[in-house]
Design a protein around this motif. Structure first.
Motif, PDB file in Angstrom:
ATOM      1  N   THR A 287     -85.685 -12.012  65.786  1.00  8.23           N
ATOM      2  CA  THR A 287     -86.175 -10.750  65.551  1.00  8.23           C
ATOM      3  C   THR A 287     -87.571 -10.625  65.462  1.00  8.23           C
ATOM      4  OG1 THR A 287     -84.089 -10.519  64.224  1.00  8.23           O
ATOM      5  CG2 THR A 287     -85.830  -8.813  64.350  1.00  8.23           C
ATOM      6  N   ILE A 288     -88.155  -9.736  66.494  1.00  4.66           N
ATOM      7  CA  ILE A 288     -89.394  -9.513  66.708  1.00  4.66           C
ATOM      8  C   ILE A 288     -89.762  -8.208  65.935  1.00  4.66           C
ATOM      9  CG2 ILE A 288     -91.426  -9.081  68.278  1.00  4.66           C
ATOM     10  CD1 ILE A 288     -90.128 -11.181  70.054  1.00  4.66           C
ATOM     11  N   GLU A 289     -90.735  -8.186  64.992  1.00  4.07           N
ATOM     12  CA  GLU A 289     -90.994  -6.945  64.446  1.00  4.07           C
ATOM     13  C   GLU A 289     -92.626  -6.963  64.499  1.00  4.07           C
ATOM     14  OE1 GLU A 289     -89.660  -6.541  60.659  1.00  4.07           O
ATOM     15  OE2 GLU A 289     -87.396  -6.579  61.235  1.00  4.07           O
ATOM     16  N   GLY A 290     -93.367  -6.076  65.624  1.00  4.71           N
ATOM     17  CA  GLY A 290     -94.568  -6.278  65.443  1.00  4.71           C
ATOM     18  C   GLY A 290     -95.080  -7.672  66.167  1.00  4.71           C
ATOM     19  N   ASP A 291     -95.893  -8.243  65.367  1.00  2.96           N
ATOM     20  CA  ASP A 291     -96.622  -9.464  65.621  1.00  2.96           C
ATOM     21  C   ASP A 291     -95.869 -10.630  65.168  1.00  2.96           C
ATOM     22  OD1 ASP A 291     -98.566 -11.226  66.738  1.00  2.96           O
ATOM     23  OD2 ASP A 291     -99.411 -11.227  64.854  1.00  2.96           O
ATOM     24  N   THR A 292     -94.708 -10.052  64.306  1.00  5.20           N
ATOM     25  CA  THR A 292     -94.152 -11.356  63.625  1.00  5.20           C
ATOM     26  C   THR A 292     -92.427 -11.746  64.231  1.00  5.20           C
ATOM     27  OG1 THR A 292     -94.945 -10.611  61.539  1.00  5.20           O
ATOM     28  CG2 THR A 292     -92.934 -11.707  61.388  1.00  5.20           C
ATOM     29  N   LEU A 293     -92.198 -12.904  64.415  1.00  8.77           N
ATOM     30  CA  LEU A 293     -91.014 -13.287  65.026  1.00  8.77           C
ATOM     31  C   LEU A 293     -90.395 -14.123  63.803  1.00  8.77           C
ATOM     32  CD1 LEU A 293     -88.739 -14.076  66.878  1.00  8.77           C
ATOM     33  CD2 LEU A 293     -90.255 -16.023  67.954  1.00  8.77           C
ATOM     34  N   TYR A 294     -89.180 -13.584  63.387  1.00  8.29           N
ATOM     35  CA  TYR A 294     -88.351 -14.284  62.241  1.00  8.29           C
ATOM     36  C   TYR A 294     -87.153 -14.942  62.969  1.00  8.29           C
ATOM     37  CZ  TYR A 294     -90.334 -10.566  59.301  1.00  8.29           C
ATOM     38  OH  TYR A 294     -91.253  -9.882  58.334  1.00  8.29           O
ATOM     39  N   GLY A 295     -86.883 -15.971  62.403  1.00  8.91           N
ATOM     40  CA  GLY A 295     -85.711 -16.899  62.699  1.00  8.91           C
ATOM     41  C   GLY A 295     -85.886 -18.448  61.999  1.00  8.91           C
ATOM     42  N   LEU A 296     -84.796 -18.908  61.692  1.00 10.74           N
ATOM     43  CA  LEU A 296     -84.919 -20.574  61.175  1.00 10.74           C
ATOM     44  C   LEU A 296     -85.608 -21.406  62.376  1.00 10.74           C
ATOM     45  CD1 LEU A 296     -83.901 -22.263  59.147  1.00 10.74           C
ATOM     46  CD2 LEU A 296     -81.685 -22.465  60.455  1.00 10.74           C
ATOM     47  N   GLY A 297     -86.498 -21.916  61.914  1.00 10.20           N
ATOM     48  CA  GLY A 297     -87.286 -22.926  62.499  1.00 10.20           C
ATOM     49  C   GLY A 297     -88.533 -22.209  63.344  1.00 10.20           C
ATOM     50  N   ALA A 298     -88.636 -21.025  63.102  1.00 10.07           N
ATOM     51  CA  ALA A 298     -89.822 -20.250  63.921  1.00 10.07           C
ATOM     52  C   ALA A 298     -91.305 -21.302  63.427  1.00 10.07           C
ATOM     53  CB  ALA A 298     -89.808 -18.637  63.422  1.00 10.07           C
ATOM     54  N   ASN A 299     -91.284 -21.186  62.121  1.00  6.66           N
ATOM     55  CA  ASN A 299     -92.470 -21.689  61.627  1.00  6.66           C
ATOM     56  C   ASN A 299     -92.448 -23.099  61.578  1.00  6.66           C
ATOM     57  OD1 ASN A 299     -94.878 -21.284  59.969  1.00  6.66           O
ATOM     58  ND2 ASN A 299     -93.968 -22.533  58.541  1.00  6.66           N
ATOM     59  N   ASP A 300     -91.471 -23.818  61.383  1.00  6.61           N
ATOM     60  CA  ASP A 300     -91.228 -25.222  61.191  1.00  6.61           C
ATOM     61  C   ASP A 300     -89.893 -25.732  62.065  1.00  6.61           C
ATOM     62  OD1 ASP A 300     -91.283 -27.895  60.249  1.00  6.61           O
ATOM     63  OD2 ASP A 300     -90.434 -27.694  58.484  1.00  6.61           O
ATOM     64  N   CYS A 301     -90.232 -26.303  63.081  1.00  4.80           N
ATOM     65  CA  CYS A 301     -91.553 -26.274  63.806  1.00  4.80           C
ATOM     66  C   CYS A 301     -91.656 -25.810  65.003  1.00  4.80           C
ATOM     67  CB  CYS A 301     -91.919 -27.692  63.948  1.00  4.80           C
ATOM     68  SG  CYS A 301     -93.719 -28.475  64.320  1.00  4.80           S
ATOM     69  N   GLY A 302     -90.808 -24.661  65.199  1.00  8.72           N
ATOM     70  CA  GLY A 302     -90.865 -24.107  66.894  1.00  8.72           C
ATOM     71  C   GLY A 302     -92.250 -23.411  67.201  1.00  8.72           C
ATOM     72  N   GLY A 303     -92.774 -22.780  66.378  1.00 10.77           N
ATOM     73  CA  GLY A 303     -94.215 -22.385  66.706  1.00 10.77           C
ATOM     74  C   GLY A 303     -94.835 -23.618  67.468  1.00 10.77           C
ATOM     75  N   GLY A 304     -95.131 -24.783  66.609  1.00  3.09           N
ATOM     76  CA  GLY A 304     -95.903 -25.738  67.377  1.00  3.09           C
ATOM     77  C   GLY A 304     -95.230 -26.439  68.387  1.00  3.09           C
ATOM     78  N   LEU A 305     -93.797 -26.456  68.406  1.00  2.00           N
ATOM     79  CA  LEU A 305     -93.321 -27.070  69.527  1.00  2.00           C
ATOM     80  C   LEU A 305     -93.421 -26.336  70.731  1.00  2.00           C
ATOM     81  CD1 LEU A 305     -91.000 -29.276  70.561  1.00  2.00           C
ATOM     82  CD2 LEU A 305     -89.419 -27.387  69.970  1.00  2.00           C
ATOM     83  N   VAL A 306     -93.424 -25.070  71.001  1.00  2.00           N
ATOM     84  CA  VAL A 306     -93.622 -24.114  72.101  1.00  2.00           C
ATOM     85  C   VAL A 306     -95.222 -24.059  72.350  1.00  2.00           C
ATOM     86  CG1 VAL A 306     -91.527 -23.116  71.817  1.00  2.00           C
ATOM     87  CG2 VAL A 306     -93.563 -21.841  70.950  1.00  2.00           C
ATOM     88  N   ALA A 307     -96.114 -24.116  71.325  1.00  2.00           N
ATOM     89  CA  ALA A 307     -97.417 -23.876  71.657  1.00  2.00           C
ATOM     90  C   ALA A 307     -98.080 -25.320  72.292  1.00  2.00           C
ATOM     91  CB  ALA A 307     -98.275 -23.855  70.541  1.00  2.00           C
TER      92      ALA A 307
END
Length: 352
Positions: free
Chosen positions: A87-107
């Motif tokens: 779920t994207i709300e403004g600048d924020t993407l919610y979901g399991l693994g978004a922070n650990d470690c999906g963001g780092g994985l896709v970046a």
């Protein structure tokens, strides 16, 4: 840059929607493989681990590895959203693994794509690893023997885009106390709970003397205690678990023998010794480059695949560690963009 950020967010949304709890990452790895094919990146796969090497590979050059993991922990019960619905709300993407470690994985993957077209004095390798959350045998340990020699690695864990140049090790120890069962109403038996008390109090109170400038003290915590079957039976067995987080001054093997010597009644068994504290020298060119870019190195209390890497490495990624393993986990899209830009700036014209 915007297209790379869009690609990163699209991929991360698909990964969130594809459950990838540790040891069950197959469908997420398939999704990742599909995107690699779409972007024309020939890849290797071992189990649920994937890797891509640069097409201009030269064995005479050093190798820089970008790494992050594809697996997640199980969602905690207090989520107020569907953890598998991105779920994207403004600048924020919610979901399991978004922070650990999906963001780092896709970046890291988008930075890899960008750097392929830039002049480099090194080989570039991107590795997506499985089973990181459980330090499993089918994760980074399984793929490591198949990789070419690595000179230095960046692990895309959430660090607020500051370099973690050291991280604590981990040792999990099972403790056992034994007694003799009997009727609780009579003076019978030998209570295993009472047998363990002195040792548990010692574990609670002991403090290790050597403190690390970056990692602080070695810390041990009793996290599980199990004993007894019913109220009127004296328990004849007690089991407990110790979570030990080591700094660079204490090797796991030494620490285990030290703890065994101080147990009066309890028996200890270590599950593994392999997850030692790790670090990289402040003088390493990659750390020096971070410093030149105004970053602030720190020591990380949390474990990552860095512990399994027999070469210099540091953690650097978007998001914050405090969001990991928590309800309503999220990453900011601006953090992903900043991470891609940071990786590219860090490694452009980089020399070893």
């Amino acid at each position: 840059m915007q297209q790379y950020v869009n690609d990163a967010v699209e991929l991360l949304c698909q990964l969130i929607a594809t459950p990838s709890v540790s040891r069950d990452e197959g469908r997420a790895a398939d999704a990742m493989a599909s995107h690699l094919q779409r972007w024309g990146l020939p890849f290797g796969r071992e189990g649920n681990n994937l890797w891509v090497g640069c097409p201009d590979w030269d064995n005479n050059r050093p190798t820089v590895m970008l790494n992050a993991h594809i697996d997640t922990v199980k969602p905690v019960a207090t989520w107020t959203r569907d953890p598998f619905q991105p779920t994207i709300e403004g600048d924020t993407l919610y979901g399991l693994g978004a922070n650990d470690c999906g963001g780092g994985l896709v970046a890291t993957l988008q930075a890899y794509r960008i750097l392929l077209d830039r002049p480099r004095a090194y080989n570039l390798l991107w590795v997506c690893s499985a089973e990181e959350e459980v330090s499993g045998k089918d994760g980074f340990s399984r793929v490591l023997p198949l990789l070419p020699p690595v000179s230095v690695a960046i692990v895309g864990e959430p660090t607020g885009l500051q370099p973690a140049t050291a991280e604590k090790g981990l040792m999990v120890i099972d403790g056992y106390a034994y007694g003799r069962s009997g009727h609780a109403a009579r003076n019978e038996g030998l209570n295993a709970i009472y047998e363990a008390l002195d040792d548990l109090v010692w574990l609670r109170d002991y403090r290790f003397r050597k403190e690390s400038p970056l990692l602080g003290p070695t810390k041990m915590t009793v996290t599980v205690v199990e004993s007894g079957t019913q109220h009127n039976v004296v328990p004849d067995r007690l089991h407990f678990v110790i979570d030990v987080r080591t700094n660079e001054y204490y090797q796991n093997e030494y620490l285990f023998e030290f703890l065994k010597k101080h147990m009066k009644k309890c028996e200890l068994k270590a599950r593994s010794f392999r997850l030692h504290s790790s670090g990289i020298s402040d003088e390493h060119p990659l750390v020096q480059r971070c410093l030149q870019m105004g970053m602030t190195p720190f020591g990380s209390p949390t474990l990552s695949d860095q512990a399994l890497m027999p070469f210099p490495s540091l953690k650097l990624g978007p998001g914050e560690s405090c969001r990991s393993h928590s309800a309503d986990e999220f990453i900011r899209i601006s953090e992903i963009r900043q991470a891609v830009e940071t990786y590219v700036a860090l490694l452009e014209n980089f020399t070893l």
